[in-house]
Design an enzyme around this catalytic site. Structure first.
Site, PDB file in Angstrom:
ATOM      1  N   ASP A 138       0.851  -1.199   0.000  1.00  0.00           N
ATOM      2  CA  ASP A 138       0.000   0.000   0.000  1.00  0.00           C
ATOM      3  C   ASP A 138       0.884   1.246   0.000  1.00  0.00           C
ATOM      4  OD1 ASP A 138      -1.923   2.013   0.487  1.00  0.00           O
ATOM      5  OD2 ASP A 138      -3.197   0.559   1.521  1.00  0.00           O
ATOM      6  N   SER A 188      -6.926   3.753  -2.025  1.00  0.00           N
ATOM      7  CA  SER A 188      -6.793   2.298  -2.003  1.00  0.00           C
ATOM      8  C   SER A 188      -8.090   1.586  -2.356  1.00  0.00           C
ATOM      9  CB  SER A 188      -6.338   1.850  -0.617  1.00  0.00           C
ATOM     10  OG  SER A 188      -5.103   2.434  -0.285  1.00  0.00           O
ATOM     11  N   THR A 251      -7.920  -1.917   1.395  1.00  0.00           N
ATOM     12  CA  THR A 251      -7.266  -2.860   0.486  1.00  0.00           C
ATOM     13  C   THR A 251      -7.685  -4.302   0.732  1.00  0.00           C
ATOM     14  OG1 THR A 251      -5.413  -1.340   0.271  1.00  0.00           O
ATOM     15  CG2 THR A 251      -5.042  -3.608  -0.407  1.00  0.00           C
ATOM     16  N   PHE A 377      -4.649  -9.484  15.256  1.00  0.00           N
ATOM     17  CA  PHE A 377      -3.536  -9.281  16.179  1.00  0.00           C
ATOM     18  C   PHE A 377      -3.536  -7.927  16.867  1.00  0.00           C
ATOM     19  CE2 PHE A 377      -1.853 -12.474  13.160  1.00  0.00           C
ATOM     20  CZ  PHE A 377      -1.606 -13.486  14.070  1.00  0.00           C
ATOM     21  N   GLU A 421      -1.306  -7.878   1.883  1.00  0.00           N
ATOM     22  CA  GLU A 421      -1.085  -6.435   1.820  1.00  0.00           C
ATOM     23  C   GLU A 421      -0.119  -5.982   2.907  1.00  0.00           C
ATOM     24  OE1 GLU A 421      -3.222  -2.108   2.413  1.00  0.00           O
ATOM     25  OE2 GLU A 421      -3.639  -3.791   3.717  1.00  0.00           O
ATOM     26  N   HIS A 430       2.154   8.815   4.938  1.00  0.00           N
ATOM     27  CA  HIS A 430       1.188   9.855   5.293  1.00  0.00           C
ATOM     28  C   HIS A 430       1.691  10.701   6.461  1.00  0.00           C
ATOM     29  CE1 HIS A 430      -2.108   9.173   2.603  1.00  0.00           C
ATOM     30  NE2 HIS A 430      -2.375   7.949   3.025  1.00  0.00           N
ATOM     31  N   ASP A 467      -0.944  -0.183  -4.794  1.00  0.00           N
ATOM     32  CA  ASP A 467      -2.205   0.413  -5.206  1.00  0.00           C
ATOM     33  C   ASP A 467      -1.992   1.831  -5.739  1.00  0.00           C
ATOM     34  OD1 ASP A 467      -1.448   1.203  -2.694  1.00  0.00           O
ATOM     35  OD2 ASP A 467      -3.384   0.858  -1.744  1.00  0.00           O
ATOM     36  N   HIS A 468      -0.997   2.512  -5.170  1.00  0.00           N
ATOM     37  CA  HIS A 468      -0.686   3.879  -5.594  1.00  0.00           C
ATOM     38  C   HIS A 468       0.664   4.251  -5.000  1.00  0.00           C
ATOM     39  CE1 HIS A 468      -1.538   5.000  -1.486  1.00  0.00           C
ATOM     40  NE2 HIS A 468      -2.673   4.343  -1.569  1.00  0.00           N
ATOM     41  N   HIS A 563      -1.144  10.736  -1.333  1.00  0.00           N
ATOM     42  CA  HIS A 563      -0.836   9.790  -2.400  1.00  0.00           C
ATOM     43  C   HIS A 563      -0.305  10.554  -3.606  1.00  0.00           C
ATOM     44  CE1 HIS A 563      -4.249   6.989  -0.732  1.00  0.00           C
ATOM     45  NE2 HIS A 563      -3.251   7.168   0.119  1.00  0.00           N
TER      46      HIS A 563
END
Lengths: 605, 233
Positions: A138, A188, A251, A377, A421, A430, A467-468, A563
Site C-alpha cells: 500500500d 486504495s 485494500t 492481532f 497487503e 502519510h 495500489d498507488h 498519495h
C-alpha cells in the site's frame, strides 16, 4: 596508402617466312617500332567498413599505363579484384578485457540470459496457474521501492544501489496506471477494487462500479462486482487474506466486501440510512462471506475463506469491556453498536477453526492441519515493522503470516488464491516518515521471498504491485553509497552539501505533508500527528536524519502527506507472468490473474 | 486563536526542565493546603481512583481542569474548551492517547507510543499527577495530607506525596491550584464513560480522510494548542 608495382613486358617481333626456293639476301633492317605500352597493377588497402570488403582487405587494380607516366591512374584501371579479410566472429579476451572484467557487464549479461530463459519458458506455453498470490504494497510507489532497495543494501553492508529486493528479480515487469474513474490521484479502495475485479471505479468505494455514489446504498445491488477471491471460492480453491492493516481496511476489504464507503468498517461507522437500506458493514461481510456468496449464487456451495490474518479487532467486537481481548489497548476495545461479537459468531460458524490474537497463539497454530484460521492481532492496525517489538503481546511479521497462510492454503489440490497487503507503508508516508515506510517495504520484500521459497513457480503466479504511490522523492546528487536517509554528500566530498540557502539537505524529501520533525529514536511514525505542521526548509546541520524519528522536510503543508498519481510497478513471476508488460491500466491485473488461473471459467462450475 | 492559558498549562504540567533541582528561594512561608480541598487525613484504600479539580490562573484568566484517575487511565477535562484528553498506560509502559472533541462528538487516537515524543511530557506522573518530577523535599504532615513543598528560583511546587498528586505550582507567572478532591468511584467511572460513544479516528488513517472537513478542523484545533516543540530535552 597507395602502392604501385610495375611489371615491364618486353615487346618482341617475330618474322615468319615461307620456304620455297633459296633464301634471298637479307633485306634492309626496318625502322624501330613505336615504344611498347606498359601494363601496371596497383593494390589499394581497404579499411573496415568498405562497401566491398566490410571487414577491410585489399583492392587489386590492373590496367595499361596509357599515358606512360609510370603510375596507374583510376582512369587507367580496367579491372579490380578484391582480396577481403574474413569477418571476425569473436573478440579476443584482451580486446574485451575492460568489459568482461566489469561486474555490470557480466551482471547485465546474466540478467538478459535469465530473461531470455524466462521468455522462452513461457513462449507457447499453455500452462495455467494453479495458485495465485497477489502482493500489494500500500503506497509502495517507484521511489519507495528504489529507496527501500538501497536501504536494504546498505543494511547488508553494500553501497546499496546495486541491491535488489526480492521482487526486483522477477522476470516480468510492467507499469500500472492508477487513477480512479473520478480521481487523478487515487485511493486504495478504488485501486484495489480495480485489481481484484477488473473494473476501475470511484475513489472511496469498494466492490462497486462507478455508478454507485460514495456513501449511499442506492443502486448498490445492481452494480456489484465479483472479485478474484470470490471467483476462487466458487472455483473450489482455497482462499486467504493477509494484511498488516486492519483486515477491514480498504485494500483487504476489496477482496471480500462491497461498501459504498470505505469507512464503513463496522456498523457504528455507518449512517442510519445506510443500515436501514440494507447495506452491511465490512466486518460483518467478512464473517458472513460464505453465506453471502452462496446467496448471490444460489445452488453453489462454497466453504469460506480459509485464512484471515491482520488487525482490526475493534470492528468485530461489541462496545462492551467484557468482550475485550487480553491485550486490548482501549478500556473498551470493541466499536460495534449492534451488540454483536463477530469473533464468537465466526467461532460458532467454524467450530474447527482457530482464532488467535497474539504471537503466542500464532506460534501455536499447526498451519498444516488447521481448518480455518482467523487472526486479529491488534485492536486497530498491526504495528509498524519497526515498532513491532513494542507490541504488548507480540505480533508476527508479514513474512511469518505469509508463510503460514501459504502452508495452510497449499494443501488444496484445487489451488489457492491469496492476497497479502503491506498496509503500513502508506501510513508512514502519510505521517511524513520515510524510515518507517522503507522498513515496512523491506519486511514486505522478505515476505515475498518467503512465498517464492515455499511455492512451485511452475504452478503459482505471483504478482507484486502497489495500489498507488506517494509524493516522496529522491534527489540532490548524493555520491554512491551515501546513506539513503542521510544528508546529501556529493561525489568526491565528505561534508554535507549546502543548498542555495546555505543549509544541508536530505536525499529523500516529500513534496507535501506535515513536514520536518526530529523525534530522535521514536519508532512510531504517527507521533508527528500530535505536533503542528512545520513545512519548508529547516537547518538540519545538527539533526540525525538517519534516526527513525526523523520526518523529512516537505514543501506544501497538508494535514497529512498525500498519495501520488504516478504509475506503479507490477512485478510478476510464474505462469501468466509474461502478460505483465508495458504500461497497463491497473484493472488489467485482474485479467492477468484470470487468464493465468482461468478463474472465471473455473468458477462457472 | 491560541489560548495563552493553554500554553501556560502545558508548561506547568509538562515541563520538567531543572526547576526542582534549582536552589530554593529563602524566606517563604510553608505552603498550606486549604481544608476546603477535602484531602482526607487517612488515604482511602484504593487511591488509584480519584478526581482532582484544579484552578489554572495566568494573565488575568482562570480555567478549571478536572483530572480523573482510574488505575492506569487518566482523563483531563477542561484544559481547552470542548476538549478532553485520555491516556492509558499499557502493561509494556507504552501509552495510548486519545483526544476527544466534545463539540464534534468525535475523537482522534494515537497508536501506543512512548510519551516523550507525543506530548512532550517526561513520564506518566506528569499526566496522572500533574507533576513531571517529584519535588526533592521532605514531606511535612501525615497520611494523605503529607506534602512536599519546594521553592525554586522559578517558582514553587507543592506535592501530595501519598497521592502522587500536585497540590500547587507556581511558575512563569502562572499558578495551578488544587481546589477539590474526591474519591467517588461511580462518578469517576461515569466521567470516563461519558465519551465512550464517540467515534474514533486512528491517526494513521488521517491520510485517507483528507476529504473529511470536520476532521481537518478537529486537527487544526488540536494543533493550535500545542507547543511547537518536537522533542523533549
Amino acid at each position: 596508402m597507395r602502392k604501385l608495382l610495375i611489371t615491364t613486358v618486353l615487346a618482341s617481333a617475330a618474322t615468319l617466312a615461307g620456304c620455297d626456293g633459296d633464301d634471298g639476301a637479307p633485306g634492309t633492317p626496318g625502322a624501330d617500332g613505336a615504344p611498347g605500352q606498359v601494363s601496371l597493377v596497383r593494390q589499394d588497402a581497404l579499411t573496415v567498413g568498405d562497401a566491398n570488403c566490410p571487414n577491410g582487405g585489399t583492392a587489386i587494380n590492373s590496367g595499361i599505363d596509357t599515358d606512360s607516366d609510370g603510375a596507374l591512374a583510376d582512369s587507367e584501371v580496367t579491372a579490380t579484384n578484391f582480396n577481403c579479410r574474413p569477418g571476425r566472429t569473436v573478440l579476443t579476451s584482451a580486446e574485451l578485457n575492460a568489459s568482461l572484467s566489469n561486474s555490470y557487464f557480466s551482471g547485465g549479461r546474466k540478467t538478459v540470459a535469465a530473461t531470455r530463459a524466462a521468455v522462452d519458458a513461457r513462449a507457447g506455453s499453455n500452462r495455467r496457474a494453479k495458485n495465485v498470490i497477489l502482493f500489494v504494497g500500500d503506497g509502495m510507489g517507484i521511489s519507495t521501492v528504489t529507496a527501500a532497495r538501497i536501504l536494504d543494501g546498505q543494511d547488508k553492508g553494500m553501497p546499496g544501489e546495486e541491491n535488489q529486493l526480492s521482487f526486483g528479480r522477477f522476470p516480468f515487469t510492467g507499469l500500472a496506471k492508477t487513477y480512479n474513474v473520478d480521481a487523478q490521484t487515487p485511493d486504495s479502495a478504488g485501486t484495489m477494487t480495480a485489481m481484484v475485479t477488473g473494473v476501475k471505479t470511484d475513489v472511496g468505494t469498494i466492490g462497486y462500479d462507478e455508478d454507485v455514489v460514495r456513501g449511499t446504498c442506492e443502486a448498490t445491488q445492481a452494480n456489484e462486482l465479483v472479485t478474484a477471491l470470490e471467483l476462487a471460492e466458487l472455483a473450489g480453491m482455497s482462499t486467504g487474506i493477509v494484511s498488516t492493516a486492519r483486515i477491514t481496511h480498504a485494500t483487504p476489504a476489496a477482496t471480500y466486501a462491497k461498501a459504498a464507503n470505505r469507512n464503513w468498517e463496522d456498523i457504528s461507522d455507518m449512517p442510519a440510512a445506510a443500515v436501514t437500506a440494507g447495506c452491511k458493514d465490512i466486518a460483518d461481510q467478512l464473517v458472513s462471506f460464505e453465506a453471502n456468496l452462496e446467496s448471490k449464487f444460489p445452488g453453489r456451495d462454497v466453504d469460506g475463506i480459509e485464512v484471515v490474518m491482520g488487525g482490526g479487532r475493534r470492528h468485530f467486537l461489541p462496545r462492551d469491556a467484557a468482550a475485550n481481548s487480553p491485550d486490548a489497548r482501549s478500556s473498551v476495545e470493541g466499536d460495534r453498536t449492534d451488540g454483536r461479537n463477530l469473533v464468537t459468531e465466526w467461532q460458532a460458524a467454524y467450530p474447527a477453526g482457530e482464532y488467535v490474537f497474539d504471537q503466542a497463539g500464532f506460534d501455536a497454530l499447526n498451519v498444516e492441519t488447521a481448518d480455518k484460521i482467523f487472526a486479529l492481532f491488534n485492536e486497530s492496525h498491526m504495528q509498524y515493522e519497526i515498532d513491532r517489538a513494542n507490541d504488548v503481546r507480540g505480533e508476527p511479521s508479514i513474512a511469518e503470516m505469509t508463510a503460514a497462510a501459504i502452508q495452510r492454503l497449499d494443501n488444496d489440490p484445487d489451488g489457492f488464491f491469496l492476497s497479502v497487503e503491506s498496509g503500513r507503508i502508506d501510513h508512514s508516508h502519510h505521517a511524513g516518515n520515510a524510515h518507517g515506510a522503507l522498513r515496512d517495504t523491506i519486511a514486505f520484500s522478505e515476505a515475498i521471498q518467503r512465498a517464492v521459497d515455499l511455492v512451485d513457480l511452475n504452478e503459482t503466479l505471483i504478482i507484486v504491485t502497489a495500489d498507488h504511490g506517494h509524493v516522496m522523492t529522491l534527489g540532490g546528487y548524493p555520491k554512491r553509497g551515501n546513506p539513503i536517509l542521510g544528508k546529501v554528500v556529493r561525489v568526491g566530498k565528505t561534508d554535507a552539501h549546502l543548498a542555495a540557502d546555505d543549509l544541508p539537505h536530505t536525499t529523500v524529501t516529500y513534496s507535501n505533508g506535515r513536514g520536518f520533525r526530529d523525534l530522535g529514536n521514536n519508532t512510531n511514525p504517527d507521533a508527528s500527528y500530535g505536533l503542528p505542521i512545520d513545512t519548508g526548509r529547516k537547518d538540519l546541520t545538527s539533526v540525525n536524519t538517519l534516526a527513525p524519528g526523523f520526518h523529512q522536510e516537505a514543501l506544501v503543508p497538508t494535514g497529512s502527506e498525500t498519495h501520488s498519481g504516478e504509475d506503479v510497478g507490477v512485478y510478476a513471476t510464474g505462469p501468466g507472468a509474461e502478460l505483465v508488460a508495458g504500461t497497463q491500466e491497473q484493472n488489467a491485473i485482474f485479467h492477468v490473474m484470470d487468464r493465468a488461473a482461468n478463474l472465471v471459467t473455473r468458477a462457472g462450475g | 486563536m491560541k489560548s495563552n492559558l493553554s500554553a501556560v498549562f502545558a508548561v506547568l504540567i509538562l515541563t520538567a526542565c531543572s526547576e526542582a533541582d534549582s536552589p530554593a528561594a529563602v524566606g517563604n512561608a510553608p505552603f498550606v493546603l486549604p481544608a476546603s480541598v477535602g484531602v482526607p487525613s487517612v488515604c482511602p484504600d484504593d487511591r488509584a481512583f480519584l478526581h482532582a479539580r484544579y484552578r489554572i490562573a495566568a494573565g488575568g484568566e482562570t480555567r478549571m481542569l478536572d483530572l480523573y484517575r482510574r488505575a492506569n487511565e487518566v482523563l483531563h477535562v477542561g484544559r481547552e474548551p470542548d476538549l478532553a484528553e485520555y491516556w492509558r498506560r499499557l502493561p509494556n509502559d507504552r501509552i495510548v492517547h486519545t483526544r476527544f472533541f466534545d463539540d464534534y462528538g468525535r475523537g482522534i487516537e494515537y497508536e501506543p507510543s512512548d510519551l516523550l515524543s507525543v506530548t512532550g511530557a517526561q513520564n506518566w506522573a506528569a499526566l496522572s499527577g500533574l507533576a513531571p518530577v517529584r519535588p526533592d523535599a521532605e514531606a511535612s504532615g501525615e497520611g494523605c495530607t503529607a506534602l512536599a513543598d519546594r521553592h525554586t528560583v522559578f517558582g514553587r511546587i507543592a506535592y501530595l506525596t501519598e497521592l502522587d498528586l500536585m497540590a500547587y505550582r507556581r511558575t512563569y507567572g502562572a499558578t495551578i491550584s488544587l481546589v477539590a478532591l474526591d474519591f467517588d468511584r461511580d462518578a469517576i467511572d461515569a466521567a470516563f464513560r461519558e465519551r465512550d460513544d464517540y467515534p474514533l479516528v486512528d491517526f494513521a488513517d488521517v491520510g485517507d480522510m483528507e476529504n473529511d472537513d470536520e476532521l481537518a478542523r478537529m486537527m487544526a484545533k488540536s494543533f493550535m494548542e500545542r507547543r511547537d516543540h518536537g522533542h523533549a530535552h
